[in-house]
Design an enzyme around this catalytic site. Structure first.
Site, PDB file in Angstrom:
ATOM      1  NE  ARG A 177       2.736  -8.668   5.688  1.00 17.99           N
ATOM      2  CZ  ARG A 177       1.285  -8.446   5.523  1.00 17.99           C
ATOM      3  NH1 ARG A 177       0.458  -9.118   6.360  1.00 17.99           N
ATOM      4  NH2 ARG A 177       0.697  -7.825   4.539  1.00 17.99           N
ATOM      5  CD  GLN A 209      -1.363  -9.379   0.869  1.00 22.94           C
ATOM      6  OE1 GLN A 209      -1.149  -8.148   0.249  1.00 22.94           O
ATOM      7  NE2 GLN A 209      -1.681  -9.679   1.833  1.00 22.94           N
ATOM      8  CG  ASP A 252      -2.226  -5.966  -2.097  1.00 25.31           C
ATOM      9  OD1 ASP A 252      -3.381  -5.640  -1.870  1.00 25.31           O
ATOM     10  OD2 ASP A 252      -1.084  -5.329  -1.505  1.00 25.31           O
ATOM     11  CG  HIS A 302      -3.940  -0.740  -2.275  1.00 20.18           C
ATOM     12  ND1 HIS A 302      -2.744  -1.430  -2.572  1.00 20.18           N
ATOM     13  CD2 HIS A 302      -4.214  -1.002  -1.231  1.00 20.18           C
ATOM     14  CE1 HIS A 302      -2.545  -1.836  -1.512  1.00 20.18           C
ATOM     15  NE2 HIS A 302      -3.170  -1.855  -0.737  1.00 20.18           N
ATOM     16  CB  CYS A 327      -1.067  -0.020   1.304  1.00 18.59           C
ATOM     17  SG  CYS A 327      -0.867  -1.313   2.238  1.00 18.59           S
ATOM     18  CG  HIS A 363      -5.797  -1.626   2.286  1.00 14.08           C
ATOM     19  ND1 HIS A 363      -4.615  -1.554   1.938  1.00 14.08           N
ATOM     20  CD2 HIS A 363      -6.272  -0.697   3.105  1.00 14.08           C
ATOM     21  CE1 HIS A 363      -4.254  -0.251   2.794  1.00 14.08           C
ATOM     22  NE2 HIS A 363      -5.337   0.087   3.330  1.00 14.08           N
ATOM     23  CE  LYS A 397     -10.820  -6.962   9.941  1.00  9.22           C
ATOM     24  NZ  LYS A 397      -9.792  -7.482   9.873  1.00  9.22           N
TER      25      LYS A 397
END
Length: 664
Positions: A369, A387, A389, A391, A340, A517, A471
């Site tokens: 991570r 991911q 992923d 945005h 992000c 996200h 979320k």
RNA sequence: GCCCAUGUGGCUCAGGGGUAGAGCACACCCUUGGUAAGGGUGAGGUCGUGAGUUCGAGUCUCACCAUGGGCUCCA
């Protein structure tokens, strides 16, 4: 309109002067309570139900309570008391602590100077059966709180005494005591079965260490896991599922199918072997296809950033212990733990007009991570992953449409993958949060309204939202009924502000966008693990690393096999020839264990007729197929990403059940 | 990170103070066999790493690493 009263399980009452929405209820009664009790659906018409029994009508909230689940909980909780009684009858010096009901059973934590061993489990179970046979009455008494503290203290049950003191501190004056038979009793809110004999099916399962109140600084306790069901049949089915789960363990399948490996020199770092990488890349291609369809743009962003970026985003303050750092040229850098912040920089690279929103950017970037050593688990929790992923930067008035589009896309993807069984959770404002209540109201409403408009039931996790926004979490329920959190959609009011992101509106003024996200599969690594367990390794053809295995009966057919292989290859099919001089049965067994969808048996018969004989992994055999027709059918099966073989009649789709049985 | 357990050829595991075993996989040979394991021969391991005890350590002790079951964590 009259006020609406909501009765809570703890007998308190909340009053609303209008028809409350489920969100209002959740936010009003507080996170903990709502989390335990609210299963909800906005359907615009049905009765408002309360959390104890039935309630005021005419409201638009429906709270789903599953009667069976409740009575099962009672049985399990009573079984927990039963276990405590059994343990104390066996070993009177052992002290009891707590024994709650959990997802698929219950546990009880004991304080014992001697650690329990696996040999103790059958003893405990046997004693439980003995007690059940006595079929003692279970009687509730309400004791003055002082008497309760004194009694438990005298017995040396310091943990119970501590619990009761806490209740006293909260202003309770009496506590519930449940007696089993004449001698044994325990502190409990209830309810319980009336007679112990009502517990029909219990099984002691396993042993673990735990801590009093989950704090490692406190006393180490012995936790015994067990489960109970309404009857023996249900118990047996559950035990069968546990067996099945072991067989489906993705770590085992991954090794057996040659998909991925771990090495101690990179803890939490999966190695995807060629076959595993094929699955990985096919999944990515599939998601990329969906990105085109749903108008996302893919971007590529750096792996390593100056730590300043994470100071600005706030990750350094909140997430530092999970990040990897490195120093180069005397400058502090960090591996990105998420995409992000990078996307925020990219957003700023060009001035945005309101016409460009929603701006949807996807990134398959590698993330690192640092996970604590005890939490890693196969592909489910790793230290490096990627991911699906993306945005979405949008205007507030676009929020609901974006949420709606996301849920539609997710449903589309899950359906293709044969994952129609999932539950949606809406997590609302936590106590510690940023942003005005007005913005939270809008965002929560947008989430709820989007789901309602799509006629998708969901459940509220009150107070479970991130500090930066509410979320959705999507829980996929797999073939053996285990829930997995994969997809997520998170509203974020924080990052756009932290990076001072703007767009120019039609009023020629600067406005702040909302950031979403979102991920559908979650991490590819974890998804592959979950999907392997869901399918027990029987992947659909388009995801199978080897799609067609060519098995010759004798070496005379080898040239024919090679000819066929290059023909299939030319069509992009993944083929393998087993050229070893083994017998057919042997080769079949191997291909079968590798769960290869199509086995082509090539003998003299096929060589002469130039037609093929196909064996499916189900064991079904179809003889004398035309090669060209077979090829086209197989290609169609792949292109349509079908879940079952074109040679196997599609079973009727019974997937939609999950939505109607939103449990808990 | 914490508690407990485990770590022996590529895989699954046996052995438990005196100098390494099985099955599968792999290589070669014989067998060319029609829908889930044909037979033989062979290669392959400083027993997770390091230190200690001992005349001698896969075997006992300690530390570390990794894995597993839990706890905790998953802004």
């Amino acid at each position: 309109m009259a006020s609406v009263r909501i009765f809570l399980p703890d007998n308190s009452v909340k009053t609303f002067d209008h028809q409350p929405t489920v969100l209002e209820v959740a936010n009003r009664i507080g996170p903990r309570l709502a989390k335990d009790t609210l299963g909800a659906q906005l359907n615009g018409e049905s009765d408002v139900v309360d959390l104890r029994t039935l309630l005021p009508d005419g409201s638009k909230i429906k709270i789903i309570t599953i009667k069976d689940a409740e009575s099962l909980q009672v049985i399990r909780h009573s079984a927990a008391h039963l276990m405590a009684q059994a343990v104390q009858e066996l070993w009177p010096e052992v002290k009891v602590t707590i024994g709650p009901v959990i997802d698929a059973g219950f546990y009880y934590d004991f304080d014992s100077a001697r650690p329990f061993t696996p040999d103790d489990l059958p003893k405990i179970e046997k004693k439980m059966q003995e007690i059940l046979a006595r079929n003692e009455d279970v009687v509730r008494e309400d004791w003055p709180i002082d008497k309760a503290i004194e009694t438990f203290e005298k017995m040396g049950e310091r943990f119970k005494a501590e619990l009761i003191r806490d209740l006293a501190a909260k202003g309770e004056t009496t506590v519930g005591i449940y007696k089993q038979g004449l001698v044994w009793f325990d502190l409990c809110r209830g309810p319980h079965v009336q007679r112990m004999g009502q517990i029909k099916a219990v099984k002691v399962l396993s042993l673990a260490g735990s801590y009093w109140r989950g704090d490692e600084k406190n006393a180490q306790l012995q936790r015994v896991y067990a489960t109970a069901f309404n009857d023996k049949k249900e118990l047996d089915e559950h035990l069968k599922n546990l067996e099945e789960a072991k067989k489906r363990d993705h770590r085992k399948l991954g090794k057996e199918l040659g998909l991925f490996y771990f090495h101690q020199l990179s803890p939490g770092g999966p190695f995807f072997a060629p076959k595993g990488a094929l699955i990985y890349n096919e999944l990515q291609s599939f998601i990329r296809e969906k990105y085109r369809e749903y108008q996302y743009q893919e971007v590529i962003t750096p792996q390593i950033f100056d730590v300043d970026l994470f100071h600005q985003s706030g990750h350094y303050d909140n997430y530092r212990e999970n990040m990897y750092f490195t120093k180069v040229d005397d400058r502090d850098f960090s591996f990105k733990p998420m995409n992000c912040p990078g996307h925020c920089l990219l957003y700023q690279a060009e001035r945005k007009s309101y016409r460009e929103l929603p701006w949807r950017v996807a990134d398959f970037g590698r993330l690192h991570r640092y996970e604590r050593s005890g939490v890693m688990h196969g592909l489910n929790r790793v230290r490096t992953f990627c991911q699906d992923d993306a945005h979405i930067f949008c205007r507030m008035d676009q929020l609901q449409a974006e949420i709606s589009q996301f849920v539609t896309m997710l449903n589309d993807v899950y359906h293709t993958l044969g994952m129609d069984n999932y539950l949606i959770y809406l997590s609302t404002r936590p106590e510690k949060r940023m942003g005005s209540d007005e913005v939270w109201d809008q965002a929560e409403a947008a989430l709820a309204d989007a789901l309602t408009a799509l006629n998708l039931p969901f459940k509220i996790n009150a107070g479970d939202g991130a500090f930066y926004g509410p979320k959705l979490d999507i829980m996929f329920v797999d073939a053996i009924k285990r829930p997995w959190q994969l997809g997520t959609l998170q509203c974020d009011f924080n990052l756009p502000r932290a990076f001072d992101l703007n767009y120019v509106g039609d009023d020629n003024k600067e406005h702040r966008p909302v950031m979403l996200h979102r991920a559908i599969l979650g991490s590819l690594e974890r998804f592959i693990g979950v999907y392997l367990e869901h399918t027990a390794g029987h992947l659909p053809l388009w995801l199978s690393p080897v799609q067609i295995e060519l098995l010759t009966v004798t070496d005379r057919q080898l040239d024919f096999a090679r000819e066929l292989a290059s023909k299939f290859n030319a069509h992009g099919l993944r083929v393998h020839i087993d050229e070893r001089g083994e017998k057919l049965g042997y080769k079949i067994r191997e291909a079968q264990l590798q769960k290869i969808p199509y086995m082509l048996i090539l003998g003299d018969k096929e060589l002469e007729s130039k037609r093929i004989s196909v064996r499916l992994s189900s064991g079904k055999v179809i003889e004398s197929l035309d090669i060209e027709t077979f090829t086209q059918d197989v290609l169609r099966e792949i292109n349509e990403r079908r879940l079952t073989s074109f040679l196997q009649p599609t079973p009727t789709n019974t997937n939609q059940e999950a939505h109607n049985s939103s449990t808990i």
